[in-house]
Scaffold this active site. Structure first.
Site, PDB file in Angstrom:
ATOM      1  N   LYS A 155       0.843  -1.200   0.000  1.00 35.92           N
ATOM      2  CA  LYS A 155       0.000   0.000   0.000  1.00 35.92           C
ATOM      3  C   LYS A 155       0.869   1.237   0.000  1.00 35.92           C
ATOM      4  O   LYS A 155       2.036   1.228   0.405  1.00 35.92           O
ATOM      5  CB  LYS A 155      -0.958   0.016   1.200  1.00 35.92           C
ATOM      6  CG  LYS A 155      -0.290   0.015   2.586  1.00 35.92           C
ATOM      7  CD  LYS A 155       0.157   1.387   3.075  1.00 35.92           C
ATOM      8  CE  LYS A 155       0.794   1.314   4.459  1.00 35.92           C
ATOM      9  NZ  LYS A 155       1.502   2.577   4.834  1.00 35.92           N
ATOM     10  N   ALA A 176       9.858  -3.559   6.462  1.00 32.81           N
ATOM     11  CA  ALA A 176       9.983  -2.386   7.332  1.00 32.81           C
ATOM     12  C   ALA A 176      10.125  -1.110   6.507  1.00 32.81           C
ATOM     13  O   ALA A 176      10.891  -0.215   6.845  1.00 32.81           O
ATOM     14  CB  ALA A 176      11.172  -2.534   8.288  1.00 32.81           C
ATOM     15  N   GLY A 177       9.365  -1.036   5.419  1.00 34.08           N
ATOM     16  CA  GLY A 177       9.508   0.078   4.485  1.00 34.08           C
ATOM     17  C   GLY A 177       8.339   1.028   4.431  1.00 34.08           C
ATOM     18  O   GLY A 177       8.271   1.877   3.548  1.00 34.08           O
ATOM     19  N   GLY A 178       7.362   0.887   5.329  1.00 32.16           N
ATOM     20  CA  GLY A 178       6.214   1.786   5.293  1.00 32.16           C
ATOM     21  C   GLY A 178       5.196   1.430   4.230  1.00 32.16           C
ATOM     22  O   GLY A 178       4.355   2.258   3.879  1.00 32.16           O
ATOM     23  N   MET A 179       5.246   0.188   3.724  1.00 31.89           N
ATOM     24  CA  MET A 179       4.303  -0.240   2.690  1.00 31.89           C
ATOM     25  C   MET A 179       3.418  -1.395   3.154  1.00 31.89           C
ATOM     26  O   MET A 179       2.779  -2.072   2.358  1.00 31.89           O
ATOM     27  CB  MET A 179       5.055  -0.623   1.418  1.00 31.89           C
ATOM     28  CG  MET A 179       5.838   0.544   0.815  1.00 31.89           C
ATOM     29  SD  MET A 179       6.538   0.160  -0.807  1.00 31.89           S
ATOM     30  CE  MET A 179       5.049   0.242  -1.822  1.00 31.89           C
ATOM     31  N   ALA A 180       3.391  -1.618   4.481  1.00 28.03           N
ATOM     32  CA  ALA A 180       2.497  -2.583   5.116  1.00 28.03           C
ATOM     33  C   ALA A 180       2.778  -4.017   4.704  1.00 28.03           C
ATOM     34  O   ALA A 180       1.864  -4.832   4.603  1.00 28.03           O
ATOM     35  CB  ALA A 180       1.034  -2.226   4.862  1.00 28.03           C
ATOM     36  N   GLY A 182       4.276  -6.452   6.434  1.00 25.08           N
ATOM     37  CA  GLY A 182       3.908  -7.373   7.509  1.00 25.08           C
ATOM     38  C   GLY A 182       2.408  -7.494   7.652  1.00 25.08           C
ATOM     39  O   GLY A 182       1.865  -8.596   7.854  1.00 25.08           O
ATOM     40  N   SER A 183       1.713  -6.371   7.535  1.00 22.00           N
ATOM     41  CA  SER A 183       0.252  -6.391   7.601  1.00 22.00           C
ATOM     42  C   SER A 183      -0.328  -7.189   6.447  1.00 22.00           C
ATOM     43  O   SER A 183      -1.299  -7.945   6.608  1.00 22.00           O
ATOM     44  CB  SER A 183      -0.291  -4.953   7.567  1.00 22.00           C
ATOM     45  OG  SER A 183       0.127  -4.225   8.701  1.00 22.00           O
ATOM     46  N   ASP A 235      -3.201  -1.576   9.833  1.00 22.06           N
ATOM     47  CA  ASP A 235      -3.155  -1.636   8.378  1.00 22.06           C
ATOM     48  C   ASP A 235      -3.669  -2.961   7.815  1.00 22.06           C
ATOM     49  O   ASP A 235      -3.849  -3.083   6.599  1.00 22.06           O
ATOM     50  CB  ASP A 235      -1.718  -1.430   7.873  1.00 22.06           C
ATOM     51  CG  ASP A 235      -1.231   0.002   8.033  1.00 22.06           C
ATOM     52  OD1 ASP A 235      -2.068   0.884   8.282  1.00 22.06           O
ATOM     53  OD2 ASP A 235      -0.010   0.221   7.921  1.00 22.06           O
TER      54      ASP A 235
END
Length: 309
Positions: A12, A99-103, A105-106, A139
């Site tokens: 995302k 861990a890049g702000g693109m979800a 893991g979510s 997220d």
């Protein structure tokens, strides 16, 4: 041989991330406009003697393989609700930056949830799946739904958004990650003593999405966490400048970072911006993608499975 289920799930980008003051529970109220983009992880689940998580792909070594992984937590939560032992092998084929702000893991949590529901035949309703997603993380519900949506509350309460066209993006992947809690903590530090307004979705941004107008969208992008991410990782400013200098319509930190996102006019512009970013030395790699993209989708149900993955 046994059966397995594979689910593909998108990354995302937050085209708007408006952040309110911290709440008593430590979270922040958000107006979070999500767009799913065409970078995908694939999560495969298969029967096993116990719960096991494996991972392959870029930065796989950074992915936790224990019960803290959202994919494992999703399996445990769904199994507990239906009286099933969570005995599955979960394999995550990573392509979303870690861990890049693109979800990423979510996304894996949502994918594992849908895959386990399919494998076990639990017949969970959409509302039940979304409730589990919300318990897993802010997220995760959007990763299940995909497309475009406004997330309110802490981001888990979703309202679908109409998108009238295709948007072309470039994502610059940084070395290392940024901790989402650390970025929110820096946001709180930077805004301490100020009157933080209640988060509201931008009408201009919503209209730009409905119209499918990249130029209008470029003028309305916003991320209240960007100053905090830049404070913790000042080198991201060089990446943002390299992308806009190469012709991107707009640039912003994706979510809590450190991935940076560049909106371009079309596919050819995206290719040129990606090449320039790669050559600039300000990022590890650059990826092109389009949005919106579908949410978590079963792509291989009940396929023959070998546990060697």
């Amino acid at each position: 041989m046994s059966t397995a289920v594979t689910v593909r799930v998108p990354a995302k980008v937050n085209v708007q991330l408006a952040v309110g003051a911290p709440r008593p529970d430590g979270f922040h109220d958000l107006a979070n406009v999500f767009l799913a983009v065409g970078l995908y992880d694939e999560v495969t689940v298969a029967p096993a003697d116990g719960l096991r998580v494996t991972c392959s792909g870029p930065d796989a070594a950074q992915v936790p393989l224990d019960a803290t992984n959202l994919a494992a937590r999703a399996a445990i939560e769904l199994a507990g609700r239906h009286g099933i032992a969570p005995d599955v092998h979960i394999h995550i084929a990573k392509d979303i930056p870690v861990a890049g702000g693109m979800a990423g893991g979510s996304a894996d949590g949502a994918a594992a949830l849908l895959a386990c529901d399919t494998l076990w035949g639990t017949g969970a309703t959409r509302d039940e799946l979304l409730d589990i997603c919300a318990r897993l993380g802010s997220d995760v519900p959007f990763s299940l739904v995909g497309g475009a949506a406004l997330g309110t509350g802490r981001g888990e309460k979703l309202t679908p958004i109409e998108v009238g066209g295709t948007f072309h993006w470039v994502f610059a992947v940084a070395d290392g990650g940024l901790s989402t809690p650390a970025v929110y903590g820096e946001f709180d530090r930077l805004t301490a003593g100020t009157d933080v307004p209640a988060p509201v979705a931008s009408p201009a941004l919503l209209e730009a999405l409905r119209a499918g107008d990249p130029t209008a969208l470029a003028g309305a992008l916003g991320n209240d966490l960007q100053p905090a991410a830049l404070s913790l990782r000042p080198s991201l400013a060089d990446t943002l400048a390299a992308g806009t200098g190469a012709g991107a319509l707009a640039a912003l930190v994706s979510g809590s970072g450190p991935t940076t996102a560049f909106l371009t006019a079309d596919e050819e512009s995206a290719r040129k911006v990606a090449e320039a970013l790669t050559a600039s030395g300000t990022c590890r790699k650059a990826r092109t993608a389009v949005s919106p993209a579908p949410g978590a989708t079963v792509v291989r149900p009940g396929t023959p499975y070998s546990p060697r993955i």
